[in-house]
Scaffold this motif. Structure first.
Motif, PDB file in Angstrom:
ATOM      1  N   VAL A 101      54.371  89.454  33.899  1.00 44.23           N
ATOM      2  CA  VAL A 101      55.340  90.243  33.272  1.00 44.23           C
ATOM      3  C   VAL A 101      55.756  89.436  31.998  1.00 44.23           C
ATOM      4  CG1 VAL A 101      57.653  91.272  33.193  1.00 44.23           C
ATOM      5  CG2 VAL A 101      56.153  91.954  35.255  1.00 44.23           C
ATOM      6  N   THR A 102      55.933  88.061  32.464  1.00 46.50           N
ATOM      7  CA  THR A 102      56.572  87.127  31.387  1.00 46.50           C
ATOM      8  C   THR A 102      55.466  86.549  30.494  1.00 46.50           C
ATOM      9  OG1 THR A 102      56.537  85.201  32.832  1.00 46.50           O
ATOM     10  CG2 THR A 102      58.399  86.610  32.711  1.00 46.50           C
ATOM     11  N   GLY A 103      54.149  86.907  30.917  1.00 48.57           N
ATOM     12  CA  GLY A 103      52.931  86.635  30.105  1.00 48.57           C
ATOM     13  C   GLY A 103      52.597  85.132  30.144  1.00 48.57           C
ATOM     14  N   ALA A 104      52.806  84.546  31.393  1.00 50.51           N
ATOM     15  CA  ALA A 104      52.637  83.110  31.678  1.00 50.51           C
ATOM     16  C   ALA A 104      51.107  82.837  31.341  1.00 50.51           C
ATOM     17  CB  ALA A 104      53.287  82.536  32.972  1.00 50.51           C
ATOM     18  N   GLY A 105      50.165  83.795  31.574  1.00 49.77           N
ATOM     19  CA  GLY A 105      48.802  83.389  31.357  1.00 49.77           C
ATOM     20  C   GLY A 105      48.508  83.538  30.303  1.00 49.77           C
ATOM     21  N   ARG A 106      49.172  83.818  29.031  1.00 49.49           N
ATOM     22  CA  ARG A 106      48.534  83.832  27.897  1.00 49.49           C
ATOM     23  C   ARG A 106      48.382  82.316  27.316  1.00 49.49           C
ATOM     24  NH1 ARG A 106      53.371  87.966  25.975  1.00 49.49           N
ATOM     25  NH2 ARG A 106      52.624  89.795  27.195  1.00 49.49           N
ATOM     26  N   TYR A 113      54.646  80.676  61.490  1.00 46.77           N
ATOM     27  CA  TYR A 113      54.451  82.272  61.063  1.00 46.77           C
ATOM     28  C   TYR A 113      55.587  82.605  59.869  1.00 46.77           C
ATOM     29  CZ  TYR A 113      51.365  83.230  65.223  1.00 46.77           C
ATOM     30  OH  TYR A 113      50.291  83.132  65.903  1.00 46.77           O
ATOM     31  N   GLY A 114      57.053  82.034  60.184  1.00 46.35           N
ATOM     32  CA  GLY A 114      57.902  82.429  59.262  1.00 46.35           C
ATOM     33  C   GLY A 114      57.444  81.800  57.830  1.00 46.35           C
ATOM     34  N   ALA A 115      56.931  80.695  57.900  1.00 46.16           N
ATOM     35  CA  ALA A 115      56.524  79.976  56.477  1.00 46.16           C
ATOM     36  C   ALA A 115      55.384  80.999  55.765  1.00 46.16           C
ATOM     37  CB  ALA A 115      55.926  78.437  56.661  1.00 46.16           C
ATOM     38  N   VAL A 116      54.421  81.296  56.556  1.00 42.52           N
ATOM     39  CA  VAL A 116      53.349  81.987  55.946  1.00 42.52           C
ATOM     40  C   VAL A 116      53.950  83.350  55.510  1.00 42.52           C
ATOM     41  CG1 VAL A 116      51.449  83.538  56.796  1.00 42.52           C
ATOM     42  CG2 VAL A 116      51.687  81.603  57.598  1.00 42.52           C
ATOM     43  N   ALA A 117      55.007  84.013  56.158  1.00 42.35           N
ATOM     44  CA  ALA A 117      55.420  85.451  55.501  1.00 42.35           C
ATOM     45  C   ALA A 117      56.368  85.102  54.301  1.00 42.35           C
ATOM     46  CB  ALA A 117      56.411  86.075  56.895  1.00 42.35           C
ATOM     47  N   VAL A 118      57.310  84.152  54.538  1.00 39.35           N
ATOM     48  CA  VAL A 118      57.914  83.845  53.204  1.00 39.35           C
ATOM     49  C   VAL A 118      57.134  83.128  52.002  1.00 39.35           C
ATOM     50  CG1 VAL A 118      59.814  82.392  52.423  1.00 39.35           C
ATOM     51  CG2 VAL A 118      59.918  83.298  54.457  1.00 39.35           C
ATOM     52  N   GLY A 119      56.088  82.641  52.394  1.00 38.57           N
ATOM     53  CA  GLY A 119      55.080  81.998  51.253  1.00 38.57           C
ATOM     54  C   GLY A 119      54.372  83.172  50.831  1.00 38.57           C
ATOM     55  N   ILE A 120      53.982  84.223  51.552  1.00 40.27           N
ATOM     56  CA  ILE A 120      53.080  85.352  50.862  1.00 40.27           C
ATOM     57  C   ILE A 120      54.119  86.338  49.978  1.00 40.27           C
ATOM     58  CG2 ILE A 120      51.859  87.264  51.415  1.00 40.27           C
ATOM     59  CD1 ILE A 120      50.438  86.212  53.895  1.00 40.27           C
ATOM     60  N   ILE A 121      55.174  86.546  50.567  1.00 44.93           N
ATOM     61  CA  ILE A 121      56.089  87.258  49.831  1.00 44.93           C
ATOM     62  C   ILE A 121      56.344  86.289  48.260  1.00 44.93           C
ATOM     63  CG2 ILE A 121      58.456  88.479  49.451  1.00 44.93           C
ATOM     64  CD1 ILE A 121      56.111  89.820  51.183  1.00 44.93           C
ATOM     65  N   LEU A 122      56.775  85.440  48.497  1.00 46.78           N
ATOM     66  CA  LEU A 122      57.282  84.521  47.147  1.00 46.78           C
ATOM     67  C   LEU A 122      55.994  84.261  46.422  1.00 46.78           C
ATOM     68  CD1 LEU A 122      59.392  82.513  46.018  1.00 46.78           C
ATOM     69  CD2 LEU A 122      58.548  80.707  47.465  1.00 46.78           C
ATOM     70  N   THR A 123      54.886  84.255  46.942  1.00 44.30           N
ATOM     71  CA  THR A 123      53.718  84.102  45.984  1.00 44.30           C
ATOM     72  C   THR A 123      53.561  85.328  45.156  1.00 44.30           C
ATOM     73  OG1 THR A 123      52.664  82.417  47.455  1.00 44.30           O
ATOM     74  CG2 THR A 123      51.209  83.807  45.995  1.00 44.30           C
ATOM     75  N   LEU A 124      53.797  86.495  45.707  1.00 42.52           N
ATOM     76  CA  LEU A 124      53.807  88.039  45.244  1.00 42.52           C
ATOM     77  C   LEU A 124      54.788  87.989  44.127  1.00 42.52           C
ATOM     78  CD1 LEU A 124      52.605  90.076  48.211  1.00 42.52           C
ATOM     79  CD2 LEU A 124      51.038  89.117  46.425  1.00 42.52           C
ATOM     80  N   VAL A 125      55.891  87.631  44.328  1.00 46.36           N
ATOM     81  CA  VAL A 125      56.977  87.805  43.494  1.00 46.36           C
ATOM     82  C   VAL A 125      56.827  87.061  42.459  1.00 46.36           C
ATOM     83  CG1 VAL A 125      59.629  87.218  43.132  1.00 46.36           C
ATOM     84  CG2 VAL A 125      58.758  88.626  45.167  1.00 46.36           C
ATOM     85  N   LEU A 126      56.106  85.430  42.451  1.00 45.71           N
ATOM     86  CA  LEU A 126      56.059  84.648  41.285  1.00 45.71           C
ATOM     87  C   LEU A 126      55.032  85.167  40.585  1.00 45.71           C
ATOM     88  CD1 LEU A 126      56.522  81.185  43.337  1.00 45.71           C
ATOM     89  CD2 LEU A 126      58.193  82.604  41.337  1.00 45.71           C
ATOM     90  N   LEU A 127      54.107  85.736  41.315  1.00 50.38           N
ATOM     91  CA  LEU A 127      52.789  86.153  40.524  1.00 50.38           C
ATOM     92  C   LEU A 127      53.127  87.698  39.609  1.00 50.38           C
ATOM     93  CD1 LEU A 127      49.841  86.304  39.964  1.00 50.38           C
ATOM     94  CD2 LEU A 127      49.593  87.808  41.944  1.00 50.38           C
ATOM     95  N   ALA A 128      54.128  88.245  40.101  1.00 47.83           N
ATOM     96  CA  ALA A 128      54.629  89.473  39.375  1.00 47.83           C
ATOM     97  C   ALA A 128      55.396  88.925  38.099  1.00 47.83           C
ATOM     98  CB  ALA A 128      55.338  90.501  40.083  1.00 47.83           C
ATOM     99  N   VAL A 129      56.197  87.872  38.246  1.00 51.98           N
ATOM    100  CA  VAL A 129      56.927  87.349  37.319  1.00 51.98           C
ATOM    101  C   VAL A 129      56.146  86.852  36.279  1.00 51.98           C
ATOM    102  CG1 VAL A 129      58.560  85.438  36.685  1.00 51.98           C
ATOM    103  CG2 VAL A 129      59.129  87.131  38.660  1.00 51.98           C
ATOM    104  N   GLY A 130      54.956  86.066  36.683  1.00 51.82           N
ATOM    105  CA  GLY A 130      54.158  85.252  35.702  1.00 51.82           C
ATOM    106  C   GLY A 130      53.476  86.467  35.165  1.00 51.82           C
TER     107      GLY A 130
END
Length: 276
Positions: free
Chosen positions: A233-238, A214-231
């Motif tokens: 903002v930084t234009g990683a998808g361009r 359960y802890g891994a799921v919680a941390v994984g989701i939050i980390l994914t959302l943070v990395l997604l936001a960073v990606g």
């Protein structure tokens, strides 16, 4: 040897299996669309393609399954909110880049706006009606505790807030409502997973394994959302990397993992509702 089960136990098993099945359903439908070469910037963009009915139908099923789980815990209250957010994700589509969006780069295409307005109004209506019915039933059944009242209040406030947003600024609502609902949905699921990691579990090794899962799921989701936001903002998808698609896929997979873990944990419970 036949294993005896209660009706409640079987119902909870089927509901949890349905949640897992609906999650897989979305993944398979989107995967098939990608396999034939259809470019998808995100899972949510499947709304506009061949996987659209599967996307909308599966999220509707997930919403109903979340509401079907009984209990009066904090976890259940959060999942009730998640159910409403799942409906918003299903019927308020993400924006896409099309040639009719000038002067903006992305929009909800004009040819689907009538359906979005119709479906959005229907979702808001049924959610508000459901809140009233839930309040009446809680009162009649003597379960109208503070948690139930708070959950209903949050759902009503979110729905009225969304209606107000749509009326005051319809273009902004169409442009952002899906993303706001999706991010909030996964944050709520992460919170539920965190609570599940914290609450008591059966003793022995199994308790430690469940907490870790359960802890891994919680941390994984939050980390994914943070990395997604960073990606984003930084234009990683361009450069052609599908940042949003990958992020949504990981978050969806973690959502499925949560329900697999909880289904295994509660499979043999005679009354396996979320903690009362």
């Amino acid at each position: 040897m036949r294993v005896r089960t209660t009706s409640t136990q079987r119902t909870y098993r089927y509901v949890r299996l349905a949640l897992i099945g609906a999650t897989v359903f979305v993944g398979v439908a989107v995967g098939m669309e990608l396999a034939v070469g259809t470019p998808l910037p995100s899972i949510s963009a499947a709304y506009y393609g061949p996987a659209g009915p599967a996307f909308t139908g599966a999220l509707s099923a997930i919403a109903l399954a979340l509401l079907a789980l009984s209990g009066r815990s904090v976890e259940q209250g959060l999942l009730d909110v998640a159910a409403v957010l799942a409906l918003a994700i299903a019927y308020l589509p993400t924006t896409i880049a099309v040639g009719v969006c000038e002067p903006v780069l992305r929009c909800v295409p004009p040819d689907v706006r009538a359906a979005v307005i119709n479906n959005g109004a229907a979702v808001a209506s049924i959610v508000l009606l459901g809140a009233v019915v839930a309040g009446v039933l809680a009162r009649v059944q003597g379960t109208a505790g503070g948690g139930v009242v708070l959950t209903i209040g949050v759902i009503v406030a979110l729905t009225l807030g969304a209606i107000g947003w749509a009326v005051v600024s319809p273009e902004s609502f169409l442009a952002r409502a899906h993303e706001v609902a999706a991010v909030t949905f996964f944050v709520v699921v992460a919170a539920v997973a965190a609570l599940a990691a914290w609450r008591p579990h059966p003793g022995g090794r199994r308790r430690g394994a469940l907490r870790m899962a359960y802890g891994a799921v919680a941390v994984g989701i939050i980390l994914t959302l943070v990395l997604l936001a960073v990606g984003i903002v930084t234009g990683a998808g361009r450069g052609g990397f599908p940042v949003v698609l990958v992020g949504e896929s990981v978050a969806l997979a973690l959502f499925g993992v949560f329900w697999v873990v909880q289904t295994v944990e509660l499979w043999n419970e005679p009354d396996p509702g979320l903690r009362e």
